[in-house]
Design a protein around this motif. Structure first.
Motif, PDB file in Angstrom:
ATOM      1  N   LEU A 199       0.839  -1.205   0.000  1.00 37.54           N
ATOM      2  CA  LEU A 199       0.000   0.000   0.000  1.00 37.54           C
ATOM      3  C   LEU A 199       0.874   1.256   0.000  1.00 37.54           C
ATOM      4  N   LYS A 200       1.926   1.230   0.792  1.00 40.54           N
ATOM      5  CA  LYS A 200       2.839   2.384   0.876  1.00 40.54           C
ATOM      6  C   LYS A 200       3.490   2.672  -0.475  1.00 40.54           C
ATOM      7  N   GLN A 201       3.894   1.601  -1.155  1.00 40.19           N
ATOM      8  CA  GLN A 201       4.542   1.748  -2.466  1.00 40.19           C
ATOM      9  C   GLN A 201       3.583   2.314  -3.515  1.00 40.19           C
ATOM     10  N   ARG A 202       2.364   1.795  -3.506  1.00 43.23           N
ATOM     11  CA  ARG A 202       1.357   2.262  -4.462  1.00 43.23           C
ATOM     12  C   ARG A 202       1.085   3.753  -4.252  1.00 43.23           C
ATOM     13  N   LEU A 203       0.997   4.137  -2.984  1.00 42.66           N
ATOM     14  CA  LEU A 203       0.769   5.539  -2.636  1.00 42.66           C
ATOM     15  C   LEU A 203       1.933   6.400  -3.139  1.00 42.66           C
ATOM     16  N   ALA A 204       3.155   5.929  -2.916  1.00 40.36           N
ATOM     17  CA  ALA A 204       4.342   6.669  -3.360  1.00 40.36           C
ATOM     18  C   ALA A 204       4.352   6.826  -4.880  1.00 40.36           C
ATOM     19  N   ASP A 205       3.954   5.765  -5.585  1.00 44.08           N
ATOM     20  CA  ASP A 205       3.951   5.802  -7.051  1.00 44.08           C
ATOM     21  C   ASP A 205       2.925   6.802  -7.590  1.00 44.08           C
ATOM     22  N   ILE A 206       1.771   6.855  -6.938  1.00 41.50           N
ATOM     23  CA  ILE A 206       0.738   7.813  -7.360  1.00 41.50           C
ATOM     24  C   ILE A 206       1.228   9.243  -7.129  1.00 41.50           C
ATOM     25  N   ARG A 207       1.833   9.467  -5.975  1.00 44.80           N
ATOM     26  CA  ARG A 207       2.320  10.799  -5.628  1.00 44.80           C
ATOM     27  C   ARG A 207       3.441  11.258  -6.557  1.00 44.80           C
ATOM     28  N   ALA A 208       4.259  10.319  -7.014  1.00 42.37           N
ATOM     29  CA  ALA A 208       5.388  10.677  -7.879  1.00 42.37           C
ATOM     30  C   ALA A 208       4.984  10.736  -9.347  1.00 42.37           C
ATOM     31  N   GLY A 209       3.721  10.437  -9.638  1.00 40.17           N
ATOM     32  CA  GLY A 209       3.270  10.438 -11.024  1.00 40.17           C
ATOM     33  C   GLY A 209       3.714   9.210 -11.799  1.00 40.17           C
ATOM     34  N   LYS A 210       4.136   8.158 -11.076  1.00 38.52           N
ATOM     35  CA  LYS A 210       4.580   6.924 -11.742  1.00 38.52           C
ATOM     36  C   LYS A 210       3.409   5.975 -11.963  1.00 38.52           C
ATOM     37  N   ASP A 211       2.349   6.178 -11.187  1.00 35.95           N
ATOM     38  CA  ASP A 211       1.151   5.365 -11.336  1.00 35.95           C
ATOM     39  C   ASP A 211      -0.009   6.330 -11.576  1.00 35.95           C
ATOM     40  N   ARG A 212      -1.048   5.861 -12.262  1.00 31.19           N
ATOM     41  CA  ARG A 212      -2.167   6.730 -12.589  1.00 31.19           C
ATOM     42  C   ARG A 212      -2.881   7.242 -11.334  1.00 31.19           C
ATOM     43  N   ASP A 213      -3.159   8.519 -11.313  1.00 32.11           N
ATOM     44  CA  ASP A 213      -3.826   9.149 -10.167  1.00 32.11           C
ATOM     45  C   ASP A 213      -5.334   8.928 -10.290  1.00 32.11           C
ATOM     46  N   ILE A 214      -5.766   7.667 -10.100  1.00 29.99           N
ATOM     47  CA  ILE A 214      -7.161   7.307 -10.385  1.00 29.99           C
ATOM     48  C   ILE A 214      -8.179   8.002  -9.490  1.00 29.99           C
ATOM     49  N   PHE A 215      -7.735   8.470  -8.323  1.00 26.89           N
ATOM     50  CA  PHE A 215      -8.686   9.123  -7.408  1.00 26.89           C
ATOM     51  C   PHE A 215      -8.571  10.647  -7.436  1.00 26.89           C
ATOM     52  N   ASN A 216      -7.755  11.179  -8.347  1.00 22.42           N
ATOM     53  CA  ASN A 216      -7.526  12.636  -8.396  1.00 22.42           C
ATOM     54  C   ASN A 216      -7.016  13.212  -7.085  1.00 22.42           C
ATOM     55  N   TRP A 217      -5.976  12.631  -6.577  1.00 22.34           N
ATOM     56  CA  TRP A 217      -5.434  13.054  -5.277  1.00 22.34           C
ATOM     57  C   TRP A 217      -4.376  14.155  -5.420  1.00 22.34           C
ATOM     58  N   ASN A 218      -3.767  14.262  -6.579  1.00 23.17           N
ATOM     59  CA  ASN A 218      -2.667  15.230  -6.739  1.00 23.17           C
ATOM     60  C   ASN A 218      -3.156  16.570  -7.270  1.00 23.17           C
ATOM     61  N   THR A 219      -2.753  17.656  -6.606  1.00 21.28           N
ATOM     62  CA  THR A 219      -2.954  18.987  -7.167  1.00 21.28           C
ATOM     63  C   THR A 219      -1.602  19.427  -7.711  1.00 21.28           C
ATOM     64  N   VAL A 220      -1.488  19.433  -9.033  1.00 22.29           N
ATOM     65  CA  VAL A 220      -0.193  19.727  -9.648  1.00 22.29           C
ATOM     66  C   VAL A 220       0.014  21.233  -9.737  1.00 22.29           C
ATOM     67  N   ILE A 221       1.179  21.687  -9.268  1.00 20.74           N
ATOM     68  CA  ILE A 221       1.516  23.117  -9.299  1.00 20.74           C
ATOM     69  C   ILE A 221       2.363  23.382 -10.539  1.00 20.74           C
ATOM     70  N   GLN A 222       1.921  24.318 -11.345  1.00 19.47           N
ATOM     71  CA  GLN A 222       2.651  24.593 -12.602  1.00 19.47           C
ATOM     72  C   GLN A 222       3.905  25.423 -12.334  1.00 19.47           C
TER      73      GLN A 222
END
Ligand code: PLP
Length: 350
Positions: free
Chosen positions: A327-350
């Motif tokens: 679970l920790k790894q999956r979370l890290a991958d989503i946060r780093a943009g390595k895995d799809r952000d299926i739940f829209n958790w990331n607010t990307v700053i331009q």
């Protein structure tokens, strides 16, 4: 929304050793600050990190109207920076504020203050795997008055500190059967300063007896498991991820919530329900409890290797292929943009 900006003449960034970061020790160059006065939010500003000027009469220092959030911004693999679950943290901030009789921070103020702050401090978001910028939005009563009353003036501020990924050593915890962190109907679900102040003493006593943390139980009967230290607690029982249900004495952790959503997506069964100390002890005796861990923004996952119930200690396995680490790894991958952000958790700053 207008935010005035005053920047530092020289950044402190070059003096920071990013390989030796102590958690929450080094501030970034700037801070955000706004005042609540006469029913309005005013003076939104980004300014160099500096001490507050505060009356010794400030109500927050005496009667505990203080609330905070703990959240993180991450470097993504494409070079952008993202803030994790901005919306969820905003909702919880306002729930905590309501419980402490403090005015809500409007969505626009919360979102814009955080986005502009992170944009300004972008260079401070560490790039190494698992590291991040720990962000602390907080609010306290600033009206100067010694009489007990609800403050009419507040300071809302944001500060931040770069943090390394850290694997915390597995903990020995003691099921607390004397002291309480929170009670049903109290302030346990609010992220307010007083909850921490009240938890220090029992935690210190547990540490003196060789434990790393306490496993809090309900304050009335000490019969049901609630949290571990300042983290939510999760167990794996017969392959199911089990965690105490949310009540007014349990903090609604963003990490807990994220883990439950990811587990469901990964076809790991979940249960949120009451877990009694007796049930836990039965599972430990029958060796059906394969994992126990704390979940929170700071360390993400903190394994528990030993649980003591009424002076009887039971060990819990900590295995590399454990569900908690997946679970920790999956979370890290989503946060780093390595895995799809299926739940829209990331607010990307331009
Ligand atoms: C902040 C906190 C947590 C964890 O919440 P996250 O949003 O996951 O960081 C758990 N318990 C308590 C008491 C807390 O203050």
């Amino acid at each position: 929304m207008d935010i005035s900006i005053k920047t530092v003449s020289e950044s402190g960034l070059s003096k920071v050793d990013f390989d030796k970061l102590e958690f929450g020790k080094i501030p970034t160059d700037h801070m955000f600050m706004a005042n609540y006065k006469n029913g309005q939010w005013i003076n939104s500003s980004l300014l160099p990190f500096q001490p507050f000027s505060l009356s010794p009469f400030a109500l927050g220092l005496h009667y505990g109207q203080t609330v905070f959030e703990g959240m993180k911004a991450f470097s993504m693999q494409d070079g952008s920076v993202s803030i994790f679950r901005l919306n969820q943290h905003h909702k919880r901030f306002n729930r905590s504020l309501e419980r402490m009789c403090m005015p809500p921070v409007p969505e626009e103020l919360f979102f814009e203050s955080l986005k502009s702050f992170v944009k300004l401090e972008k260079a401070w978001v560490p790039k190494a795997n698992g590291s991040s910028l720990y962000i602390r939005p907080f609010m306290f009563a600033s009206e100067a008055k010694l009489g007990v009353k609800i403050s009419e003036e507040y300071v809302y501020s944001i500060v931040a500190s770069p943090v390394q990924s850290y694997y915390s050593d597995p903990l020995k915890v003691k099921v607390e059967d004397r002291f309480a962190r929170a009670v049903e109907g109290g302030t346990g679900y609010a992220k307010c300063g007083g909850n921490y102040g009240g938890a220090f003493y029992p935690t210190m006593l547990a540490k003196q007896r060789g434990f790393d943390q306490v496993l809090w139980t309900d304050g009335r009967q000490h019969k049901y498991i609630e949290e571990s230290g300042t983290m939510n607690v999760m167990f794996v029982i017969d392959g199911t991820l089990v965690t105490p249900e949310l009540t007014t004495s349990v903090l609604d952790g963003v990490t807990r919530n994220s883990m439950l959503k990811l587990a469901t997506d990964m076809n790991i069964p979940i249960e949120t329900r009451r877990i009694s100390v007796d049930e836990l002890e039965t599972h430990l005796l029958e060796e059906r409890l394969s994992e126990a861990f704390g979940a929170g923004t700071a360390a993400v996952v903190t394994p528990i290797k030993e649980i003591t119930i009424r002076d009887q200690s039971y060990s819990v396995p900590v295995k590399e292929e454990a569900i908690m680490f997946r679970l920790k790894q999956r979370l890290a991958d989503i946060r780093a943009g390595k895995d799809r952000d299926i739940f829209n958790w990331n607010t990307v700053i331009q």
